[in-house]
Design a protein around this motif. Sequence first.
Motif, PDB file in Angstrom:
ATOM      1  N   THR A 155     -29.790  -4.013 -59.152  1.00 36.71           N
ATOM      2  CA  THR A 155     -29.667  -5.276 -58.424  1.00 36.71           C
ATOM      3  C   THR A 155     -28.691  -6.167 -59.186  1.00 36.71           C
ATOM      4  O   THR A 155     -28.312  -5.842 -60.318  1.00 36.71           O
ATOM      5  CB  THR A 155     -31.026  -6.015 -58.315  1.00 36.71           C
ATOM      6  OG1 THR A 155     -31.356  -6.560 -59.596  1.00 36.71           O
ATOM      7  CG2 THR A 155     -32.122  -5.098 -57.805  1.00 36.71           C
ATOM      8  N   GLU A 197     -31.899 -14.021 -56.197  1.00 39.97           N
ATOM      9  CA  GLU A 197     -31.092 -13.474 -55.107  1.00 39.97           C
ATOM     10  C   GLU A 197     -30.766 -14.542 -54.067  1.00 39.97           C
ATOM     11  O   GLU A 197     -29.656 -14.581 -53.542  1.00 39.97           O
ATOM     12  CB  GLU A 197     -31.792 -12.283 -54.464  1.00 39.97           C
ATOM     13  CG  GLU A 197     -31.732 -11.035 -55.329  1.00 39.97           C
ATOM     14  CD  GLU A 197     -32.437  -9.836 -54.717  1.00 39.97           C
ATOM     15  OE1 GLU A 197     -33.382 -10.017 -53.922  1.00 39.97           O
ATOM     16  OE2 GLU A 197     -32.028  -8.703 -55.045  1.00 39.97           O
ATOM     17  N   THR A 230     -35.524  -5.169 -61.493  1.00 39.23           N
ATOM     18  CA  THR A 230     -34.134  -5.566 -61.279  1.00 39.23           C
ATOM     19  C   THR A 230     -33.139  -4.417 -61.370  1.00 39.23           C
ATOM     20  O   THR A 230     -31.946  -4.632 -61.176  1.00 39.23           O
ATOM     21  CB  THR A 230     -33.724  -6.659 -62.284  1.00 39.23           C
ATOM     22  OG1 THR A 230     -33.820  -6.134 -63.615  1.00 39.23           O
ATOM     23  CG2 THR A 230     -34.589  -7.892 -62.133  1.00 39.23           C
ATOM     24  N   ARG A 242     -23.378 -12.181 -60.088  1.00 38.63           N
ATOM     25  CA  ARG A 242     -24.596 -11.646 -60.676  1.00 38.63           C
ATOM     26  C   ARG A 242     -25.228 -12.664 -61.613  1.00 38.63           C
ATOM     27  O   ARG A 242     -24.601 -13.630 -62.011  1.00 38.63           O
ATOM     28  CB  ARG A 242     -24.337 -10.345 -61.425  1.00 38.63           C
ATOM     29  CG  ARG A 242     -23.518 -10.479 -62.674  1.00 38.63           C
ATOM     30  CD  ARG A 242     -23.225  -9.115 -63.323  1.00 38.63           C
ATOM     31  NE  ARG A 242     -22.865  -9.310 -64.714  1.00 38.63           N
ATOM     32  CZ  ARG A 242     -23.709  -9.271 -65.739  1.00 38.63           C
ATOM     33  NH1 ARG A 242     -24.980  -9.027 -65.539  1.00 38.63           N
ATOM     34  NH2 ARG A 242     -23.301  -9.454 -66.975  1.00 38.63           N
TER      35      ARG A 242
END
Length: 114
Positions: free
Chosen positions: A55, A15, A52, A25
Motif C-alpha cells: 500500500t 489513504e 500496510t 505515499r
Amino acid sequence: MHEISVAQSIMEVAEASLKEHAFRRVVAVTLRIGPISGGDPDALRFAMEVVTENTPLAGAELVIETPPVRFRCDCNHEFAAQEAQFSCPSCGGTRIQLVSGDELEIVNLEVEPE
C-alpha cells in the motif's frame, strides 16, 4: 487482535488523506499512545507492517509518542500518576479525573508529494 483494527483505521485515515490531497505515499506516521490506552506499541508496529504491505503506507516510519499518565483534582492541582495513590498529593482529595495517558491517536502524517 486489537492492534490490527487500529492499524486498519490508521491506514484508512492515511489513504483518505492521500486521495484528498494527491500525495504519493506516507513516509511517516506519528501516533500518541498512552500507557493506559490498551495499545501495545510493539504489536501495533507488527500490525502496521502486515496491514500496510503493498500500500502507499508500506515502509512508513512509525513514530510513537508516549504521554504520561496525569490526573487533575477538584482543587485544580494536576499531578503525575506516581505522585499519589488514589488521592491528590496537594489536598488529599479523592475526586480526581484523568487528564492524559489514555490517548490512542494519530498526531501527524508525513507524506511525499506527487
